[in-house]
Motif scaffolding. Structure first.
Motif, PDB file in Angstrom:
ATOM      1  N   GLY A 200      49.218 130.638  77.202  1.00 39.53           N
ATOM      2  CA  GLY A 200      48.953 131.829  77.987  1.00 39.53           C
ATOM      3  C   GLY A 200      48.408 131.557  79.370  1.00 39.53           C
ATOM      4  O   GLY A 200      48.343 132.461  80.208  1.00 39.53           O
ATOM      5  N   LYS A 201      48.011 130.301  79.636  1.00 33.87           N
ATOM      6  CA  LYS A 201      47.504 129.953  80.964  1.00 33.87           C
ATOM      7  C   LYS A 201      48.680 129.695  81.912  1.00 33.87           C
ATOM      8  O   LYS A 201      49.833 129.583  81.498  1.00 33.87           O
ATOM      9  CB  LYS A 201      46.612 128.709  80.889  1.00 33.87           C
ATOM     10  N   THR A 202      48.365 129.564  83.192  1.00 36.76           N
ATOM     11  CA  THR A 202      49.393 129.341  84.217  1.00 36.76           C
ATOM     12  C   THR A 202      49.264 127.935  84.789  1.00 36.76           C
ATOM     13  O   THR A 202      48.171 127.539  85.218  1.00 36.76           O
ATOM     14  CB  THR A 202      49.266 130.365  85.354  1.00 36.76           C
ATOM     15  N   VAL A 203      50.367 127.199  84.778  1.00 38.21           N
ATOM     16  CA  VAL A 203      50.395 125.885  85.412  1.00 38.21           C
ATOM     17  C   VAL A 203      51.199 125.986  86.700  1.00 38.21           C
ATOM     18  O   VAL A 203      52.306 126.522  86.718  1.00 38.21           O
ATOM     19  CB  VAL A 203      50.989 124.800  84.483  1.00 38.21           C
ATOM     20  N   GLY A 204      50.615 125.502  87.784  1.00 38.90           N
ATOM     21  CA  GLY A 204      51.291 125.483  89.076  1.00 38.90           C
ATOM     22  C   GLY A 204      51.774 124.074  89.373  1.00 38.90           C
ATOM     23  O   GLY A 204      50.971 123.134  89.447  1.00 38.90           O
ATOM     24  N   ILE A 205      53.073 123.915  89.527  1.00 40.11           N
ATOM     25  CA  ILE A 205      53.685 122.600  89.743  1.00 40.11           C
ATOM     26  C   ILE A 205      54.039 122.461  91.220  1.00 40.11           C
ATOM     27  O   ILE A 205      54.847 123.223  91.753  1.00 40.11           O
ATOM     28  CB  ILE A 205      54.943 122.432  88.872  1.00 40.11           C
ATOM     29  N   VAL A 206      53.435 121.491  91.887  1.00 39.08           N
ATOM     30  CA  VAL A 206      53.703 121.245  93.302  1.00 39.08           C
ATOM     31  C   VAL A 206      54.693 120.085  93.384  1.00 39.08           C
ATOM     32  O   VAL A 206      54.346 118.940  93.132  1.00 39.08           O
ATOM     33  CB  VAL A 206      52.410 120.911  94.062  1.00 39.08           C
TER      34      VAL A 206
END
Length: 401
Positions: free
Chosen positions: A143-149
């Motif tokens: 349910g969390k958000t992962v931000g991929i750069v």
């Protein structure tokens, strides 16, 4: 081909040596990363060099070894090689951009869970007898958000694995990329940082990515979020990260790459991040699995084989990519020359003068050099190649069969 001598350094997986030996090459393998002085002593005895990330191949080393035929980086990155000088000297540099993708992605996923559950600290305390059985600050990643750069080979693989675990995925890349699954593209780094519970970096080392994560970017991240860097050590300003951790704005981090790293396992490692809570430090092992190292060994060894035996430069990072099918019954001449008008005409004039018949010819150029593969019917291919090599704008010429 048996006369060609290959040096592999930094404990490259033995499969590379075994593969190249089976092709008839002479191969030596050493376990450490040679210094510049050591390379200057070693390389006069070799035609081909295979390295990993710790060996610096400078302009000085290259210019003192103009006989080098090719270089292989048994890793993803090639910034440890002076690619411009290598190209100007007609030396293609190969790497393995795909072979360790899964290994790095799995480590990132493992670190996300470990940070969210404070596994590093709880493990360390259990080893010294402290029993910290508590749910405080320990959360699921679902349910969390992962931000991929950086949404390249590794970033997109992290995206797939993270979504399978129930995370929401957002990503930012300077190049337009097709989202996989339900991943959502963000228009800027700042937009990604504001919404991500985990930020994971997967960018190359360039002028644009150097010091990309500073105090400003860290403060833009959500309070209580986590930072993971398994890309390049120059991307994050470590002192700013330490400050963000101490202030509790960042709840933890996992760092696998550092601005300065030991040259070997015998040297001591020091970092301002040592001793901080919920900080996972790993010794640049993102791609260090047996499966990945085996695959890398096979991939670069195959690039060597194809270039040395048939002239294929496909996959070279600093060189025009040329791949011409083998022509039975013909001799193959390879020529690297300055990319200037009239060179091909001069070469074809020599071929005509020699009475040779061209069976196949392919030329590819970049802004500096041209790479030409020619299949000719001639009993004097070596003499013809020698004449072509004498042209003023030729850089190097050889016959492969």
């Amino acid at each position: 081909m048996s006369a060609l001598r290959i040096l592999l350094v930094e404990n490259i997986h033995p499969v590379a040596k075994e593969t190249l030996l089976s092709e008839g090459f002479q191969v030596d393998l050493i376990t450490h990363a040679p210094s510049e002085d050591e390379l200057l002593k070693l390389l006069p005895n070799y035609d081909v060099l295979g390295i990993r990330s710790k060996t610096e191949l400078t302009a000085n080393v290259l210019k003192n070894n103009p006989h080098l035929t090719s270089v292989g980086c048994f890793c993803i990155g090639t910034n440890q090689v002076d690619l411009v000088t290598a190209r100007e000297m007609g030396i293609p540099v190969f790497n393995a951009p795909h072979s360790n993708t899964r290994s790095v992605a799995e480590l990132v996923i493992a670190e996300m869970i470990s940070l969210s559950r404070q596994l590093g600290d709880r493990n360390t305390k259990a080893h010294v007898g402290e029993w910290i059985k508590s749910a405080d600050g320990s959360r699921e990643v679902r349910g969390k958000t992962v931000g991929i750069v950086g949404y390249g080979h590794i970033g997109s693989q992290v995206s797939v694995l993270a979504e399978a675990l129930g995370l929401k995925v957002v990503f930012y890349d300077v190049i337009k990329k097709l989202p996989l699954g339900n991943a959502v593209v963000k228009s800027s780094l700042e937009e990604l940082l504001k919404v991500s519970d985990f930020v994971t970096l997967h960018v190359p080392e360039t002028l644009e990515t150097k010091d990309m994560i500073t105090k400003k970017e860290l403060q833009a991240m959500k309070k209580g979020s986590y930072l993971i860097n398994a890309s390049r050590g120059s991307v994050v300003v470590i002192e700013d990260l330490v400050e963000a951790l101490k202030s509790k704005h960042i709840a933890g981090c996992a760092i696998d790459v550092f601005p300065e790293e030991p040259a070997s396992n015998k040297e001591k490692f020091k970092s301002p991040l040592q001793g901080l809570s919920n900080v996972i430090l790993t010794p640049h092992i993102g791609g260090s699995t047996e499966e990945a190292q085996y695959a890398i060994g096979m991939e670069v060894a195959e690039s060597f084989r194809r270039y040395l035996k048939i002239g294929s430069s496909s996959g070279a990072v600093n060189f025009p990519n040329v791949d011409l099918p083998v022509k039975q019954g013909a001799s193959r001449i390879l020529n690297v020359h300055k990319n200037e008008p009239g060179v091909l005409g001069e070469i074809n004039s020599l071929i005509s003068k020699a009475g040779a018949n061209i069976e196949g010819q392919y030329l590819s150029t970049d802004e500096k050099i041209g790479y030409l593969i020619m299949d000719v019917h001639s009993d004097h291919a070596k003499e013809l190649a020698a004449d072509i090599g004498q042209l003023k704008r030729s850089i190097r010429t050889r016959v492969v069969y």
